[in-house]
Design an enzyme around this catalytic site. Structure first.
Site, short mmCIF file in Angstrom:
data_model
loop_
_atom_site.label_atom_id
_atom_site.label_comp_id
_atom_site.label_asym_id
_atom_site.label_seq_id
_atom_site.Cartn_x
_atom_site.Cartn_y
_atom_site.Cartn_z
N ASP A 88 0.85 -1.19 0.00
CA ASP A 88 0.00 0.00 0.00
C ASP A 88 0.88 1.24 0.00
O ASP A 88 1.82 1.35 0.79
CB ASP A 88 -0.90 0.02 1.23
CG ASP A 88 -1.94 1.12 1.11
OD1 ASP A 88 -2.76 1.05 0.18
OD2 ASP A 88 -1.91 2.07 1.91
N ASP A 525 -13.29 -11.26 -41.41
CA ASP A 525 -14.54 -11.54 -40.71
C ASP A 525 -15.60 -12.01 -41.71
O ASP A 525 -15.39 -11.95 -42.93
CB ASP A 525 -15.02 -10.30 -39.92
CG ASP A 525 -15.73 -10.71 -38.63
OD1 ASP A 525 -16.49 -11.69 -38.65
OD2 ASP A 525 -15.51 -10.05 -37.60
N ASP A 551 -14.91 -17.09 -43.51
CA ASP A 551 -15.25 -17.77 -42.25
C ASP A 551 -13.96 -18.37 -41.71
O ASP A 551 -13.33 -19.21 -42.38
CB ASP A 551 -16.29 -18.86 -42.58
CG ASP A 551 -16.71 -19.63 -41.36
OD1 ASP A 551 -15.97 -19.62 -40.35
OD2 ASP A 551 -17.79 -20.25 -41.40
N PHE A 552 -13.55 -17.96 -40.52
CA PHE A 552 -12.24 -18.42 -40.05
C PHE A 552 -12.20 -19.91 -39.71
O PHE A 552 -11.14 -20.46 -39.50
CB PHE A 552 -11.67 -17.54 -38.92
CG PHE A 552 -12.55 -17.28 -37.71
CD1 PHE A 552 -12.92 -18.31 -36.87
CD2 PHE A 552 -12.95 -15.98 -37.41
CE1 PHE A 552 -13.70 -18.06 -35.75
CE2 PHE A 552 -13.73 -15.72 -36.28
CZ PHE A 552 -14.12 -16.78 -35.45
N ARG A 567 -11.10 -11.12 -28.12
CA ARG A 567 -12.45 -11.53 -27.69
C ARG A 567 -13.07 -12.50 -28.69
O ARG A 567 -14.23 -12.40 -29.03
CB ARG A 567 -13.35 -10.30 -27.51
CG ARG A 567 -12.82 -9.32 -26.49
CD ARG A 567 -13.65 -8.08 -26.37
NE ARG A 567 -14.65 -8.22 -25.32
CZ ARG A 567 -15.96 -8.23 -25.54
NH1 ARG A 567 -16.44 -8.15 -26.75
NH2 ARG A 567 -16.79 -8.34 -24.53
#
Ligand SMILES: O=c1[nH]cc([C@@H]2O[C@H](COP(=O)(O)OP(=O)(O)OP(=O)(O)O)[C@@H](O)[C@H]2O)c(=O)[nH]1
Length: 658
Positions: A88, A525, A551-552, A567
């Site tokens: 702290d 994408d 499309d991956f 994400r």
């Protein structure tokens, strides 16, 4: 040189840093220490008037931070850390203790009190050492110390002060400045350990480790700092009582800049096998010095269940802090919905263009009842989203707080408006079926929206233009808020071409090209997304971002030196993550890399664990721990992994194809 042998002594130990401070993490990581971060939940609200010296307050807070994490790990997660470190940092000037400012005015108060003067910065550090013993108990010892550094500020003009405050830097820093960054410009001199000011006295820490691991350990048993359990279930020790009674042998009085080692005698936390298996209650046992036994006689020992619940003895009522915490938890959903509603009704945008409106005028503008609007406005004030000012007419007028201005306007650079609308329209209905999600282990689009999700994104998001646009706006706003922290987490100078897999609107990609002038990024994408990406093209930005539709899971991935997955993996179950990582691995030459940005489950931070529930209710995936990601990456030939906790919503790590 004591440092390397000391750090290497910890190499095979589970070291836990009980701190969310990114600076402390950096200091220890740069020293070569490997550790897990488990931020402490201890609220820094000890009564300062109980401490004779300011550093006693910092040390006691550090202890409570470390002990809270040690106890949570032992009793809740049933994992025994070897060593837990808490710290702290405080600033003292003119007999005042300055911590982190709560708002800009508080920062102004702090910085103006430091202007032209010398002040002290103290960091208190606590080290909790845990050992499993042969009786399935955990023995633990506590060592603490502090370091003081003197810092002198130049005279600060009003304009300088406000320019600095408006930079946003003061807000999470003790005393309202960061000496390591812009705040360094305010400083005339530093006497003592610079890193102590930044948040961690590395040199003193290494000396203490040297005493613990390289010198005689007998002193650990001899010194007299005892750890006991206080009535509310938090550990307290003789320092607390010495602080209260100013006992001359308080450890904090003997620790100033010394290498003396003081530690608690062995204390025990007992966990029986049946407790673990049956989920029954585990009792916290303390075995300790006579001083401690005296404490036990006068104090009702609480019992902890392994869910961290506290059973208070009949004679003591529930604690105020516990009730407050329970209330906060029960009210959490109401606060979220109040935010979502005010955001949807554009209250923040309205008050930005016309600050100072009264409830009646706002009700008219947002086409709502006066009664309802008043309740909503009051809730927003109590949540820190709006400010109200009393007028002579006694009718309050309203304006946005800084928080609302930064994050809630639909056109703010870091606007979360899009994400909040997604939470309101999609996540909220899904969460109302959380019980089914938990029972079934699947997403709840069917129950919430009557949508079967065979092809997850196509069936739940991209089937309708409006829903798709809302989803893209949500992803766009999160990527804008997190993008810079992720883009600047690593040195990427050896890479030229990047592919942002599932990069949606390109918001993250633009942050990468902005942060790294040598990079060009291809966003890959689904066609349905790429079709609408031009709606989000930023103006005034150099365009080294291009879009490729595909499309991956099926189509050829664009060639690149570095693949970004921000994400993305949390949407998918392990089998699908494996398929995707294999495809990326096949596209990579040795030296190419994958950069993953997700919130990691390590430390069980509420944001991460709740996000994991979100993935359960909304998608097919979950959040994962650093270890799980490392294992997945190594299965596909990646290694040399480096993690960064960015302090933003997303953590990041990079793995190199070997
Ligand atoms: O010059 C600098 N001075 C101080 C800091 C940072 O300030 C904070 C101090 O706060 P605290 O000790 O309470 O620690 P937290 O950030 O709340 O994290 P914990 O989870 O450990 O409580 C600290 O982050 C310093 O690094 C600075 O950056 N520069």
């Amino acid at each position: 040189m004591v440092l390397n042998p000391v750090i290497s002594k910890l190499a095979n130990k589970l070291v836990v840093l009980a701190s969310a401070s990114p600076r402390r993490q950096d200091i220890l990581r740069n020293a070569g220490l490997k550790f897990e971060v488990v931020p402490s939940w201890f609220k820094e609200t000890l009564d300062k008037s109980l401490f004779k010296e300011p550093h006693e307050y910092a040390v006691e807070t550090a202890k409570q931070k470390a002990l809270e994490v040690a106890r949570r790990m032992l009793l809740k997660h049933l994992k025994t850390p070897d060593i837990v470190i808490g710290a702290d940092t405080i600033v003292t000037v003119d007999s005042m203790i300055l911590e982190k400012p709560v708002d800009k005015n508080d920062a102004y108060r702090m910085l103006s009190s430091l202007s032209g003067k010398e002040h002290s910065v103290y960091t208190g550090v606590a080290i909790v050492l845990c050992h499993d013993n042969e009786n399935d108990e955990v023995d633990y010892q506590l060592i603490d110390f502090y370091e003081e550094t003197k810092v002198k500020f130049a005279d600060l003009s009003e304009s300088m002060l406000w320019e600095y405050i408006n930079s946003g830097e003061p807000m999470d820093k003790a005393g309202g400045y960061g000496i390591q960054a812009l705040g360094g410009m305010l400083v005339e001199y530093v006497h003592g350990d610079f890193l102590n000011v930044v948040g961690f006295p590395l040199n003193h820490f290494c000396k203490q480790l040297d005493l613990i691991y390289n010198r005689s350990t007998s002193s650990l048993d001899e010194k007299s700092l005892s750890v006991s359990l206080s009535e509310n279930g938090t550990e307290s020790n003789s320092l607390s009582s010495s602080a209260k009674h100013n006992l001359p042998n308080s450890s904090s009085q003997t620790h100033h800049n010394q290498n003396t080692l003081s530690a608690s005698p062995l204390n025990k936390v007992k966990r029986t096998g049946s407790d673990r298996e049956a989920g029954g209650s585990s009792q916290v046992l303390v075995n300790s010095s006579s001083e401690h036994k005296a404490t036990c006689k006068t104090t009702a020992l609480p019992q902890m269940t392994n869910r961290g619940q506290l059973t208070v003895h009949a004679d003591s009522g529930p604690k105020k802090e516990d009730l407050q915490r329970m209330m906060e938890l029960m009210d959490g959903f109401k606060a979220s919905k109040a935010l979502f509603t005010a955001s949807k009704m554009c209250v923040f945008d309205l008050l930005q263009s016309r600050p100072g409106l009264e409830a009646e005028q706002i009700a008219q503008e947002i086409k709502a009842s006066l009664k309802g609007t008043q309740c909503l406005l009051e809730a927003c004030v109590s949540l820190g989203l709006l400010r109200s000012k009393e007028q002579t007419s006694h009718k309050p007028m309203y304006e946005n707080t800084d928080l609302a201005t930064r994050f809630l306007l639909s056109d703010a650079p870091f606007s979360l408006h899009g994400y909040i609308q997604h939470c309101n329209s999609t996540v909220w209905p899904l969460f109302s079926h959380l019980e089914s999600a938990v029972q079934e282990g699947t997403n709840q689009h069917d129950k919430a929206f009557g949508k079967k999700s065979k092809d997850m994104f196509q069936d739940t998001v991209y089937y309708d233009r409006e829903v798709k646009l809302r989803f893209m706006k949500a992803m766009h706003s999160i990527a804008k808020v997190t993008g810079k922290a992720v883009a600047t987490a690593f040195d990427l100078s050896s890479f030229k071409t990047v592919c942002d897999i599932g990069g949606c609107t390109g918001a993250m990609a633009y942050e990468f090209t902005e942060a790294h002038p040598g990079l060009s990024v291809t966003v890959f994408d689904l066609p349905a997304v790429v079709d609408m990406s031009e709606h989000f093209t930023p103006q005034h930005r150099e365009h080294r971002v291009s879009f490729v539709a595909g499309d991956f899971f099926k189509d050829d991935l664009p060639k690149a030196d570095l693949y970004i997955l921000a994400r993305i993996l949390h949407d998918w179950p392990d089998e699908k993550v494996d398929i995707l990582l294999k495809r990326i691995s096949d596209a990579c030459r040795p030296g190419c890399a994958v950069l993953i940005a997700e919130t990691m489950l390590d430390g069980l931070r509420p944001h991460s664990t709740l996000q994991s529930l979100n993935m359960l209710a909304q998608a097919e995936g979950k959040e994962r721990t650093q270890r799980q990601y490392v294992d997945m990456m190594s299965t596909h030939g990646f290694g040399d992994t480096r993690f960064v906790q960015t302090g933003n919503f997303l953590d990041a790590f990079i793995s190199i194809k070997l």
